[in-house]
Structure formats: C-alpha cells, structure tokens
Design a protein around this motif. Sequence first.
Motif, PDB file in Angstrom:
ATOM      1  N   ASN A 556      -6.619  -0.942   0.351  1.00 12.61           N
ATOM      2  CA  ASN A 556      -5.618  -1.597   1.185  1.00 12.61           C
ATOM      3  C   ASN A 556      -4.697  -0.583   1.859  1.00 12.61           C
ATOM      4  OD1 ASN A 556      -5.962  -4.650   0.616  1.00 12.61           O
ATOM      5  ND2 ASN A 556      -5.996  -3.744  -1.420  1.00 12.61           N
ATOM      6  N   ALA A 557      -4.500   0.576   1.198  1.00  8.97           N
ATOM      7  CA  ALA A 557      -3.697   1.626   1.828  1.00  8.97           C
ATOM      8  C   ALA A 557      -4.386   2.147   3.081  1.00  8.97           C
ATOM      9  CB  ALA A 557      -3.462   2.761   0.835  1.00  8.97           C
ATOM     10  N   TYR A 558      -5.715   2.283   3.038  1.00 14.28           N
ATOM     11  CA  TYR A 558      -6.443   2.744   4.219  1.00 14.28           C
ATOM     12  C   TYR A 558      -6.291   1.746   5.373  1.00 14.28           C
ATOM     13  CZ  TYR A 558      -8.626   5.968   0.886  1.00 14.28           C
ATOM     14  OH  TYR A 558      -8.849   6.932  -0.068  1.00 14.28           O
ATOM     15  N   ILE A 559      -6.218   0.480   5.031  1.00 10.92           N
ATOM     16  CA  ILE A 559      -6.004  -0.534   6.071  1.00 10.92           C
ATOM     17  C   ILE A 559      -4.656  -0.320   6.736  1.00 10.92           C
ATOM     18  CG2 ILE A 559      -5.710  -3.002   6.511  1.00 10.92           C
ATOM     19  CD1 ILE A 559      -7.654  -3.528   4.220  1.00 10.92           C
ATOM     20  N   MET A 560      -3.611  -0.104   5.919  1.00  9.59           N
ATOM     21  CA  MET A 560      -2.280   0.088   6.487  1.00  9.59           C
ATOM     22  C   MET A 560      -2.180   1.416   7.227  1.00  9.59           C
ATOM     23  SD  MET A 560      -1.413  -2.775   5.504  1.00  9.59           S
ATOM     24  CE  MET A 560       0.149  -2.789   6.353  1.00  9.59           C
ATOM     25  N   ILE A 561      -2.918   2.439   6.758  1.00  9.68           N
ATOM     26  CA  ILE A 561      -2.957   3.710   7.500  1.00  9.68           C
ATOM     27  C   ILE A 561      -3.562   3.484   8.877  1.00  9.68           C
ATOM     28  CG2 ILE A 561      -4.092   5.970   7.603  1.00  9.68           C
ATOM     29  CD1 ILE A 561      -3.826   6.097   4.546  1.00  9.68           C
ATOM     30  N   ALA A 562      -4.645   2.719   8.927  1.00 14.60           N
ATOM     31  CA  ALA A 562      -5.302   2.444  10.209  1.00 14.60           C
ATOM     32  C   ALA A 562      -4.406   1.646  11.137  1.00 14.60           C
ATOM     33  CB  ALA A 562      -6.611   1.690   9.964  1.00 14.60           C
ATOM     34  N   ILE A 563      -3.598   0.739  10.561  1.00 16.44           N
ATOM     35  CA  ILE A 563      -2.756  -0.121  11.386  1.00 16.44           C
ATOM     36  C   ILE A 563      -1.460   0.577  11.786  1.00 16.44           C
ATOM     37  CG2 ILE A 563      -1.423  -2.267  11.416  1.00 16.44           C
ATOM     38  CD1 ILE A 563      -3.525  -3.501   9.639  1.00 16.44           C
ATOM     39  N   THR A 564      -0.776   1.191  10.818  1.00 16.49           N
ATOM     40  CA  THR A 564       0.564   1.723  11.072  1.00 16.49           C
ATOM     41  C   THR A 564       0.589   3.206  11.369  1.00 16.49           C
ATOM     42  OG1 THR A 564       0.987   2.214   8.738  1.00 16.49           O
ATOM     43  CG2 THR A 564       1.473  -0.015   9.485  1.00 16.49           C
ATOM     44  N   GLY A 565      -0.399   3.953  10.860  1.00 17.71           N
ATOM     45  CA  GLY A 565      -0.375   5.392  11.041  1.00 17.71           C
ATOM     46  C   GLY A 565       0.586   6.095  10.113  1.00 17.71           C
ATOM     47  N   LYS A 566       1.085   5.397   9.087  1.00 15.45           N
ATOM     48  CA  LYS A 566       2.021   6.002   8.148  1.00 15.45           C
ATOM     49  C   LYS A 566       1.272   6.896   7.165  1.00 15.45           C
ATOM     50  CE  LYS A 566       5.415   2.248   8.377  1.00 15.45           C
ATOM     51  NZ  LYS A 566       6.171   1.223   7.615  1.00 15.45           N
ATOM     52  N   SER A 567       2.051   7.623   6.366  1.00 18.41           N
ATOM     53  CA  SER A 567       1.454   8.489   5.357  1.00 18.41           C
ATOM     54  C   SER A 567       0.785   7.650   4.279  1.00 18.41           C
ATOM     55  CB  SER A 567       2.515   9.396   4.735  1.00 18.41           C
ATOM     56  OG  SER A 567       3.460   8.617   4.012  1.00 18.41           O
ATOM     57  N   PHE A 568       0.012   8.322   3.416  1.00 20.78           N
ATOM     58  CA  PHE A 568      -0.711   7.589   2.386  1.00 20.78           C
ATOM     59  C   PHE A 568       0.244   6.885   1.427  1.00 20.78           C
ATOM     60  CE2 PHE A 568      -2.487   7.398  -1.896  1.00 20.78           C
ATOM     61  CZ  PHE A 568      -3.642   6.670  -1.671  1.00 20.78           C
ATOM     62  N   CYS A 569       1.275   7.579   0.988  1.00 17.83           N
ATOM     63  CA  CYS A 569       2.196   6.983   0.012  1.00 17.83           C
ATOM     64  C   CYS A 569       2.930   5.786   0.607  1.00 17.83           C
ATOM     65  CB  CYS A 569       3.182   8.033  -0.482  1.00 17.83           C
ATOM     66  SG  CYS A 569       2.421   9.361  -1.441  1.00 17.83           S
ATOM     67  N   LYS A 570       3.426   5.924   1.826  1.00 16.54           N
ATOM     68  CA  LYS A 570       4.136   4.805   2.458  1.00 16.54           C
ATOM     69  C   LYS A 570       3.177   3.640   2.730  1.00 16.54           C
ATOM     70  CE  LYS A 570       7.819   7.487   4.644  1.00 16.54           C
ATOM     71  NZ  LYS A 570       8.471   7.879   5.920  1.00 16.54           N
ATOM     72  N   SER A 571       1.970   3.947   3.146  1.00 17.09           N
ATOM     73  CA  SER A 571       0.993   2.884   3.388  1.00 17.09           C
ATOM     74  C   SER A 571       0.627   2.180   2.082  1.00 17.09           C
ATOM     75  CB  SER A 571      -0.267   3.472   4.032  1.00 17.09           C
ATOM     76  OG  SER A 571       0.015   4.017   5.298  1.00 17.09           O
ATOM     77  N   SER A 572       0.512   2.951   0.993  1.00 17.03           N
ATOM     78  CA  SER A 572       0.237   2.340  -0.305  1.00 17.03           C
ATOM     79  C   SER A 572       1.366   1.411  -0.716  1.00 17.03           C
ATOM     80  CB  SER A 572       0.038   3.432  -1.369  1.00 17.03           C
ATOM     81  OG  SER A 572      -1.067   4.237  -1.057  1.00 17.03           O
ATOM     82  N   ALA A 573       2.617   1.849  -0.466  1.00 13.69           N
ATOM     83  CA  ALA A 573       3.763   1.008  -0.822  1.00 13.69           C
ATOM     84  C   ALA A 573       3.767  -0.283  -0.010  1.00 13.69           C
ATOM     85  CB  ALA A 573       5.062   1.784  -0.593  1.00 13.69           C
ATOM     86  N   VAL A 574       3.488  -0.173   1.293  1.00 11.22           N
ATOM     87  CA  VAL A 574       3.443  -1.366   2.143  1.00 11.22           C
ATOM     88  C   VAL A 574       2.326  -2.298   1.698  1.00 11.22           C
ATOM     89  CG1 VAL A 574       3.018  -2.187   4.492  1.00 11.22           C
ATOM     90  CG2 VAL A 574       4.474  -0.195   4.119  1.00 11.22           C
ATOM     91  N   ALA A 575       1.147  -1.715   1.438  1.00  7.69           N
ATOM     92  CA  ALA A 575       0.010  -2.534   1.024  1.00  7.69           C
ATOM     93  C   ALA A 575       0.273  -3.206  -0.320  1.00  7.69           C
ATOM     94  CB  ALA A 575      -1.249  -1.667   0.936  1.00  7.69           C
TER      95      ALA A 575
END
Length: 703
Positions: A556-575
């Motif tokens: 799910n973090a990879y999904i948020m990385i693809a959508i938002t372009g945020k770092s891995f840690c921030k994308s993991s937190a969002v996901a």
Amino acid sequence: MRGPLGAVIGRYPSSDGSDQMSSIIRHNRKCKDLVFLVIFIAFWVAMIVNSSFGFNQGNPLRLTYGLDYKGNVCGDKHAKPGLRELELKYWLNPNQVYLSGLKDNQFELADARSICLLDCPAPSEDTLNWVCDYPEGEIRLTMNDWIDRNYDYFEFLTPEMRNASLQLRGPCYPVIFPSVNVYWSCQFIARPSNSSLKHWQQMGGVNINEDIIIDKSIHSSINSRSAVLKRYMADIGKSWRVLLVCGGIVPLALSLIWLLLIRHFVAAMPWITVALFNILIISVTMFYYLKAGWIGNDAISPIIGEHDPYIRIIGRELHHLRAVAVLMTFIMVVSVLTSIAIVRRILMATSVLKVAAKVIGEAQALIIFPIIPYTILGVFYMIWFSAAFHLFSSGQVVQNSCNSNCCAYDLASKQVNCDHCCGYSIHYTPHIGIAILFHLFGCYWATQFFKAASSTVIAGSVASYYWARGETSGEIPFLPVFSSMKRLMRYSLGSVALGSLIVSFVESIRFMLESIRRRLKVSGTTPNNWFGKAAFSTARFCLSCIEWTIKSVNRNAYIMIAITGKSFCKSSAVATDLIISNILRIGRVNVIGDVILFLGKLCVSLSTALFAFLMLDTHRYKSAHNKISSPLFPVLVCWALGYVVATLFFAVVEMSIDTIILSFCQDSEEHQGTAQYAPPLLIETLNDENEMQRLTQGSNDIP
C-alpha cells in the motif's frame, strides 16, 4: 493530516475558467530517499566485485568431480596431465581406503592415492588386471595410449617398480574389488574377486583387507553434507535448460494466459483457479512419491550408467526426497481442505476481480508491461546463477597435512616417495562463506526491488486512470504506464529501494535464526526446557507476522508513492492511516480476492514444477554427463522462479484492486462519503447495492 489526492494526479479546470478539463496533472515532485538509492547503487557495485571474485577463483567442475592425488579436478582439460573426459575418481590402494574407515586410525580418505579414469575398472575372471598411475618418466606412453591399454602398463615396469607395486606403493595397483560409478566416484563393492585375489597372492603381493569397511568409507565420503550440497548446486547448473524453459518461458506463457482469461472470463476464473490448484498440488505430490520410490520403480539412484541390478546403493538425496514428499502430503491435505472452506466466498472474489478486469480492459498496456521487469530479472538471474556456481566452488585447492604412511612410487624421481604424498582438499576460508551469504542477500534484495518497482508503476497507471474519472481518452491505453515509469525512475527509486531493503532485512533475520536453530539441533544443544522452546517458537512466529505486516504495508505504501510522490516512510504512514480508517471496507472486499490471486500464483508455480519434473524425467538427465543427483533442487528453483514471474504479472490484478479500493476510499473521505472521481466502469462493477454499502459504510454483511 493528509492532503487531498484528487489534486495530485486528477484533472483540474483549465486556466480560462471553463469547465473543460485539462490533461492529468504532473505533481510537483522531488527525489525522495536518495540516501537509500545511493546505498542500493553501492550495493550493486559490491555485488559486481563479489561476483568477479567468484569468476576469478571458482571452477564449477569442482561441484561435480573429485580431485586426484596431484590436486587436479577430474575432467579438467587444462590439468597436467590433461584429464579431458577422465571424470571418475578412483582410489588405487584398497588398503588405504580400508584404513580411512577405521575409527581409531588417523588416516583420511582424502589422503588415499586417487587418479581420474574414463570408467570404473572391473576385476578379471581369469587373470589379474592392473590400474597404473599417469604415465610419465620412464613410462613413455601418451595419455591416449594409457587409456587404450585400460590404464595398464605393468609389463613395462622395471623390477624395482614391480616390487613396489606388489607392496601397494605403485605405480601399478591390482584391481581386486568391483566398483560402480556413484556420483563420478568409483565406489568399491566389498566382494573381492576370488580369481584376482588368488593371482595377487601367487605373485607375492601384500595382504589386502576385505572388510565391508572398504565399502562404507567411500560411501560416507560421497554422502557427506558438503558433497551433497555441491551436487545439489551442480544439479542446478546441469539443468539450466530446464530452468530456462520451466522457470522462464512456461510461467511467462501461463501468466499471460491467466491475465487474458481474467479479462474475458472473470466470473469463471476463481472456480477454475481453485480446481486447478487442487489438481496441480496433488500431481506434484505424486511425482515426489514416484521419485522417492513409494510409487512404481522410478526412484532416484546414485549409480551412473549400467550396473549389476543386484547392487543397491542409497544416497542422502533419496532421504531428502522422502522428507519433502511427507511435507508435501501435509501441505496438500491442508490446502485442499482450505480451498473447500473458501468455496462459499468465491462469489465475493468474482465481484472484486471485475474491478481489475475492467481496468485492464481500458489500460491494455498493463498486460504486457510486466515483460519489462521480467526481462531485466531474467538477465539478472542468468548472471547471478553463473556467479553463484563460481562462488560455491571458489575454495583453494591445498595439500593436506598428514602424518600417516602414504608412500608411493614417483615415476618422475624414480623412487618411492614418502614426503609430500598427502592428498589434496578444497579449503574454504570464512570470507567465502560471507561472500556467498552476501550474494544470496543480493539476489533477494534485487528481486524485491524489481517487484516493488513493477508494483509502483502499475499502481501509478491505475491511479492515473481512476483520478482521470476513467475517461477513455487517447491517453488512457498506454500513456499512464509510461508516465508512471518515468515518475518512478526520476523521483521514487530510492523509496522503492528502502521498501525492498526492509523486507529483505527481516527475511534475512528469519533465515539466520532458522540456521542457528538447525545448527543447535544438529549439535544437540537445543534448549530442552519448555521456556527455551517457547522462546524459539515465539521468535519465529513474531518474525513471520512482522514480515507479513511489512509486505502488506509496503504494497500500500508503493501505491501512495505512485500517487503522491512522497517518501517511503510518509507514504507508509498515509497508507497505514487510510487502511486503519477503512479496515472493514478494504479487508472484507480484498481478503478473498487476495486468496484467489495467491492460489493463481501457486497454480503457475506448481505448473512449472510439474513441467520441470517431466523434463528431468527424460533420458538426458538420467544418464551420462547430465545426470542429476536429484530433481529436488532444480524443481524447487523452477517453482521459485515461476512464483516470481507470476507475482510480476499477477501484480497487474493485485495492484489494480488495491489501488482502486484505496483511491475510492480516499475519494469518498475527501468528499464526505461520495466518490467524485470514481469512473463509470467502477460504478458499473459495483452497482450491487450491498457491495457498494460494504465499500462506503463498512457493512458487516458478507455474502
């Protein structure tokens, strides 16, 4: 607080204030997690250096063939003398073999005088056969002449040489015991030829021990753990054609077929997948039973070539196959019962798979995109396996230090030599073990990296499709895939490297703990009290749970990385925040779909294992040079490669479902429960009122 995602890659009103929607927005991204990208690049440089060491020092022939008394590898055409086609290791002095088998004797079999032959010699029925040392010095024969004479030049020996030969010091030695080719070594059969023994005694030869120890000594050496591991590695090298076909081409074709069937026959695919899985796992288990000798008469044999049918030798490989057969039986029973239990849930999986089928139908490049990471991984695996063979065989050939009597006649010095007559062994230094572990870790990290990169590209493509309201413009079929690849390579490679590193690190800890547990078990120092056993079991269980959680969060973090372009840690937190907020929505809809996809991957990988069994059962791999010791490792490698290939292609469906569901939940959350960007095809697929209620309200009803 999460920002709205619709403004990330959705559509926005044009600058003139009209209602016309402009093209997909390119988010103002920056490169993230650059430190880990640098670490990944440095790691690749280290992998190249590590592999170069293996290519420079290794010799894959050592994995299959033994060493002669000069330290040459049998079959090596560059040896002195040239040993091309002389691949069988033969121990000349039967008394030395006997001494090596005695428990209270310090003599080692590695110090017994051995040479390389074309075939195993047999004793004569009416005379005495001889096997003589490599011709040199006064014996003016070429190697070809020596072979043509069946390694016998006893008639050319001087009286001094003959006397030394009768004392079992060479250069010629009597053939008293029959022998068979067991994994390219001539194993003595402790049934001496009475005729040959009588001739030997009449010539005044020294006493020859006839005990069964002479048989067991060679058998123990051939079946040592290190020898078996080398043969397993050699099996993989010999079956490279099987790996190419069953580990590469077959899973590629089956995965593409599965995706096309999902696209056109989505309603029937869950049922077909479950039924096919049960058939395949039963078939693979039966093949293990066949090779273990529990069904039919096709059990694996360590003997190479024709031999007396009454001679029966069992290797360690057969015991391993039987252990795996028992394990597969347990897995088969559990899998069949589990698949029966989920039959009632398959209808839910059908509705979930429709979402991905619709997306694949619109963005058709998604079906062929996995061929790109598949090709990259294919090239990587070919180089990696070649380097692995060289690393595993990169020890140094050194002469042993022995205090035993190994005297033998030296044709070059024309006398019996008792100095420096010890045999040779391959010495593995600790840094070689570290290099091998580093190489294994590199393979796992690279595999996880390319799988993560592929998943991120797919997620970006599907998200572009969703936040564009699913409009079938000219951009939809191919542009999202290439745009997503561009965003990944420009901004997010470091984030993907970090995510794959975390998974690899946790898996490495599990591997080390399991290795420690097995070593303690072998040494008999495992904790016998309940507390120690509970601690071991708890640690393994916790690590398994952590690994599963990390893989789920990463996806799910990879999904948020693809959508938002945020770092891995921030994308993991969002996901993670999004998953926790919508756990009922995502969990209820997605779990059964994930199970069906997992069974689909197993179907592909089990099919590759079945094809591998069939290919390895041909004459090519059951005789002569390409004979493998066991189909176990080639089949397991084909299964693993098939699963990796299936994961690359099934990620199209898996990531499509996850991305659509996450985007739908985020869209609903941003717009007070009403999804504004949901494309018509998604609404059509989810037109069932109960299904929509589960997605938007987290209903507890499960059909």
